[in-house]
Design an enzyme around this catalytic site. Structure first.
Site: not given
Lengths: 237, 189
Positions: A106, A145, A155, A158, A160
């Site tokens: 991110y 990640y 995780r 995905h 958000h």
């Protein structure tokens, strides 16, 4: 009293997470410990903000075109509809998305995963649904990640999603997952919901129809917002 | 087709990437009519430690009790310069601060009136769905008959009251406690 002044439907048991979900460590000190107080819905919750096109910039629906060059990764198109529980489309809903890059990183100062950041991907987009509730955006497929929740925790990939429908009680933030992700059974966030079908509805479908040959894979993802008890205007497959 | 609403998931630790563009500390411009006030506070977790990565989304009526945006009551437009919505982040000390006008009274579902209040939707890593609470104003004469406030046990109503930092200052303060003796009242609709 007009239909829009009718209260929203009660939440169907098992289809929404509880606040405390011990396998998700961050919930332990942040979930309220006392029961929530059930109160009537008032005009303060039946009303809500409306976001117009002023909130949306030119490349906000194409996360691959926000920089001088193109980001590395699998180019994808995500599309679907935003509907109320009764099947009625939600027009003009503000949808905000954010995600990791293809390496699972991110663009955030607190992100600690030692995977590379590229110069051509910010990972944020936003758009409004059209009159029929449709939305569509272009991005790259986010990577999985690691995170510190438990030993060897990763995780699943995905995106958000944050949505505002008509009325404050339609507010929803969720995560869109990808079909066949082997990490899903191990993820405490995906698994915070009891209802198996409710979980599976957070997984997008591979969408051959919307793929663009030689250019992009496509995934389909419908989002259902809390609705009122109204007769459906039309039936959708 | 008819499905229940899509399940909520946490905003996670990185929501600023997607949501920060809309951050604001004001629910109206300085030109909006009404008594201009500020509200400040801090968000605390179950250890009493400030939460540095929360976000408040606020929604309220204007000084005459009218909502901007989508208002199914059809009461008419809110006053010029009034937005009534703001996405307010907390800082690294868990502190938030915003400016607005003192809200007017809004109709309750029956014929009674609600006391002036601001609806708060609270999101953060660790919350699998957002929390709803309200900010009321200590000393407002309408509090005694407010249908929501009076649904709260007397000993917990204080968690929903913003107090003036100094009498007559129009600078209010209300902290949010996720757990503990002072746990804020959160609502389910």
């Amino acid at each position: 009293m007009s239909e829009l002044q009718q209260p929203f439907l009660p939440v169907k048991p098992g289809t929404q997470p509880a606040f405390l979900h011990a396998p998700y460590g961050s919930s332990v000190l942040r979930a309220p410990q006392r029961p929530l107080i059930v109160v009537p819905q008032t005009l303060s919750e039946l009303s809500g903000p409306v976001f117009g096109h002023g909130a949306i910039g030119t490349f906000d629906n194409d996360l691959t075109k926000q920089h001088a060059g193109e980001p590395l990764g699998e180019r994808i198109i995500v599309s679907g509809r935003v509907l109320e529980e009764n099947g009625r489309p939600v027009a003009g809903a503000l949808v905000e998305v954010w995600q990791a890059n293809a390496a699972g990183r991110y663009l955030h100062k607190r992100a600690q995963h030692a995977a590379p950041l590229g110069p051509n991907f910010s990972g944020a987009g936003r758009f409004l649904t059209d009159e029929q509730g449709f939305y569509r955006f272009t991005s790259i497929k986010p990577g999985a990640y690691p995170w510190g929740n438990h030993y060897n925790a990763w995780r699943p990939a995905h995106i958000h999603f944050s949505l505002f429908g008509a009325g404050l009680l339609t507010r929803l933030v969720t995560q869109m997952y990808f079909p066949g992700d082997p990490l899903l059974p191990y993820d405490p966030i995906y698994n915070c919901i009891d209802d198996e079908q409710a979980k599976q509805r957070m997984i997008s479908s591979f969408d051959l129809e919307n793929t663009i040959p030689d250019t992009a894979l496509a995934f389909s993802y419908d989002v259902i917002l809390r609705g009122r008890n109204a007769t459906p205007m039309e039936t959708h497959k | 087709m008819s499905y229940p609403a899509t399940a909520s998931q946490t905003v996670g630790p990185y929501f600023k990437i997607g949501l920060q563009y809309l951050d604001s500390n004001a629910l109206c411009t300085e030109a909006a009519p009404g008594i201009h006030i500020t509200v400040s506070g801090q968000v605390f977790d179950g250890d009493g430690v400030p939460v540095p990565d929360a976000q408040l989304e606020l929604w309220q009526a204007d000084d005459l009790g009218r909502f901007a945006g989508h208002d199914p009551s059809g009461r008419g437009e809110a006053s010029d310069g009034f937005v009534g919505f703001a996405r307010v982040p907390v800082n690294e000390h868990g502190a938030f601060h915003f400016s607005t006008v003192y809200p007017g009274s809004v109709m309750a579902p029956d014929v009674t009136r609600q006391a002036p209040h601001i609806v708060v939707m609270l999101s953060m890593r660790g919350l699998l769905k957002h929390l709803y609470t309200r900010i009321y104003f200590a000393g407002d004469a309408l509090n005694a008959d407010d249908p929501i406030l009076t649904a709260v046990p007397v000993d917990r109503r204080g968690t929903l009251l913003a107090h003036e930092e100094e009498e007559g200052s129009e600078q209010y303060r209300m902290n949010i406690h996720l757990q503990g003796d002072d746990e804020t009242v959160f609502f389910e609709y």
